[in-house]
Design an enzyme around this catalytic site. Structure first.
Site, PDB file in Angstrom:
ATOM      1  N   ASP A  39       0.808  -1.227   0.000  1.00 12.35           N
ATOM      2  CA  ASP A  39       0.000   0.000   0.000  1.00 12.35           C
ATOM      3  C   ASP A  39       0.835   1.267   0.000  1.00 12.35           C
ATOM      4  OD1 ASP A  39       0.756  -0.918   2.595  1.00 12.35           O
ATOM      5  OD2 ASP A  39      -0.631   0.509   3.521  1.00 12.35           O
ATOM      6  N   HIS A  88       7.734   8.836   4.542  1.00  7.88           N
ATOM      7  CA  HIS A  88       6.455   9.543   4.586  1.00  7.88           C
ATOM      8  C   HIS A  88       6.574  11.014   4.204  1.00  7.88           C
ATOM      9  CE1 HIS A  88       4.209   6.425   7.326  1.00  7.88           C
ATOM     10  NE2 HIS A  88       5.053   5.866   6.486  1.00  7.88           N
ATOM     11  N   ARG A 136      18.116  -6.911  14.914  1.00 11.69           N
ATOM     12  CA  ARG A 136      18.490  -7.299  16.271  1.00 11.69           C
ATOM     13  C   ARG A 136      17.529  -8.378  16.747  1.00 11.69           C
ATOM     14  NH1 ARG A 136      16.341  -5.098  20.795  1.00 11.69           N
ATOM     15  NH2 ARG A 136      18.371  -4.403  21.568  1.00 11.69           N
ATOM     16  N   GLU A 178      -0.477  -2.066   5.177  1.00 13.03           N
ATOM     17  CA  GLU A 178       0.464  -2.073   6.295  1.00 13.03           C
ATOM     18  C   GLU A 178       0.409  -0.767   7.067  1.00 13.03           C
ATOM     19  OE1 GLU A 178       3.706  -1.150   8.681  1.00 13.03           O
ATOM     20  OE2 GLU A 178       3.519  -0.165   6.730  1.00 13.03           O
ATOM     21  N   GLU A 179       0.162   0.340   6.352  1.00 15.77           N
ATOM     22  CA  GLU A 179       0.259   1.667   6.971  1.00 15.77           C
ATOM     23  C   GLU A 179      -0.731   1.868   8.116  1.00 15.77           C
ATOM     24  OE1 GLU A 179       2.589   3.627   6.572  1.00 15.77           O
ATOM     25  OE2 GLU A 179       3.491   3.159   4.637  1.00 15.77           O
TER      26      GLU A 179
END
Length: 383
Positions: A69, A349, A166, A126-127
């Protein structure tokens, strides 16, 4: 269009020209389905897209995920592949994420030097943190039972192709809160006769800042931000209602629960002091993203074997709904440097951000190498 590596730039820029918002990725999905079918993958379409590639006799199944998206941002770049959809833009690099995973699908389908099953996951929305859950609600993990899952994101401000990850917490949770203050409007010349919701709102905002400074341990990585302050006041009318909206990030579920409790306590105390009503809502869209030890070791080993620079990064303050996948299946989320120059170094963004095309072959190769390492034809999946 053929998916050979030299075409990945054109594929990525085509995605960039035609960005689509979450759960509206129709053209994007059609393109991806076409590419995967061209490669001979078993393709399934629902909220997102799943492409399945099998080789050899191995029973192990791994998932590789890319997001699809775009964002509701008006692009200000001037290159020749700017968004054709006004007010919508790939300002987070999902165009590049899709192209890299498609490039890996091409490499793995044309040189199937692995034994097992690879599930290519192209996820919507996802946003807003809704796409992973939507695919899981459709039975993604039941229909394609995976032993491991991997996700990736680009990161501006880091040299191109440098890999960061990580074990343990890698991305923060995100919770959204809304505080409705119901006071009593009045004339601006006689404030004592009303219950000025804007002054009370300011008091709430100030009190919220003490949560991190006085109620949560320093170094926790928690953040509380008020992002909207809305009232029904006018030039000479004191507002009777105010709505505060905001955002909370945490690295531990326990801190998230404490902050929710403190929000309610602060609102209740101020409401009592002013003899008014205050309502609080608190919704968690993104849970904390945690990396599992073995998949993380696999990513690090593959990166080093590929000659990539590797950095053991600190936890990130942003959120990722890959968390819903890795909360259910052992997984690893990692980041690739998007570069340190020009548009490649603009913040995610931002309206003038652009994905770095130099990262495309690096990412495609890494995905393919990771899959082959985890599904070794020698029968060893250890790291």
């Amino acid at each position: 269009m053929n998916l050979k590596s030299e075409n990945l730039v054109e594929i990525r820029r085509d995605f960039h020209r035609f960005p689509e918002l979450g759960f509206k990725e129709k053209r994007t999905k059609d393109k991806i389905i076409g590419y995967l079918k061209e490669l001979g993958l078993d393709v399934h379409s629902g909220a997102g897209i799943v492409g399945v590639l099998r080789s050899g006799e191995g029973n192990k199944v791994i998932g590789l995920r890319a997001d699809m998206d775009a964002l509701p941002i008006r692009e200000t770049n001037t290159h020749d592949y700017v968004s054709n959809n006004t007010g919508v833009m790939h300002a987070c690099g999902h165009d590049g994420h899709m192209a890299m995973l498609l490039g890996a699908a091409h490499k793995l389908s044309t040189n199937a030097n692995f034994s097992g099953t690879i599930v290519f996951i192209f996820q919507p929305n996802e946003e807003l943190g809704l796409g992973a859950k939507a695919m899981m609600d459709e039975g993604l993990l039941e229909n394609f039972p995976m032993q491991e899952i991997y996700g990736m994101h680009n990161l501006p401000g880091v040299p191109t192709g440098e890999l960061l990850t990580r074990s343990g917490i890698i991305c923060s949770s995100e919770s959204l809160f809304e505080i409705k203050i119901k006071g009593m409007g009045g004339h601006s010349s006689m404030p004592q006769l009303g219950r000025d919701a804007i002054t009370i709102g300011a008091e709430v905002v100030q009190a919220l800042q003490t949560i991190i400074s006085r109620r949560i341990a320093s170094g926790s990585g928690a953040v509380v931000s008020v992002t909207e302050f809305i009232s029904n006041g006018q030039r000479n009318v004191l507002p009777g209602e105010t709505i505060l909206k905001g955002d909370v990030r945490t690295r531990r579920p326990s801190d998230r629960k404490k902050i929710e409790l403190f929000l309610h306590q602060i609102a209740s105390g101020i409401a009592s002091a002013h003899d008014i009503e205050i309502e609080v809502s608190f919704e968690t869209e993104f849970i904390e993203t945690n990396n599992h030890i073995k998949p993380t070791e696999a990513v690090l080993k593959t990166a080093k074997k590929s000659g990539l620079k590797v950095t053991d990064c600190k936890p990130m303050s942003f959120s990722e709904d890959f968390a819903h996948f890795s909360n259910a299946v052992p997984g690893c989320f990692f980041l690739f440097g998007n570069g340190i120059d020009g548009a490649n170094n603009k913040p995610l963004h931002s309206s003038d951000y652009d994905f770095n095309d130099d990262l495309l072959p690096i990412g495609a190769d890494f995905w393919a190498n990771l899959a082959k390492n985890r599904l070794s034809t020698e029968g060893s999946n250890s790291v």
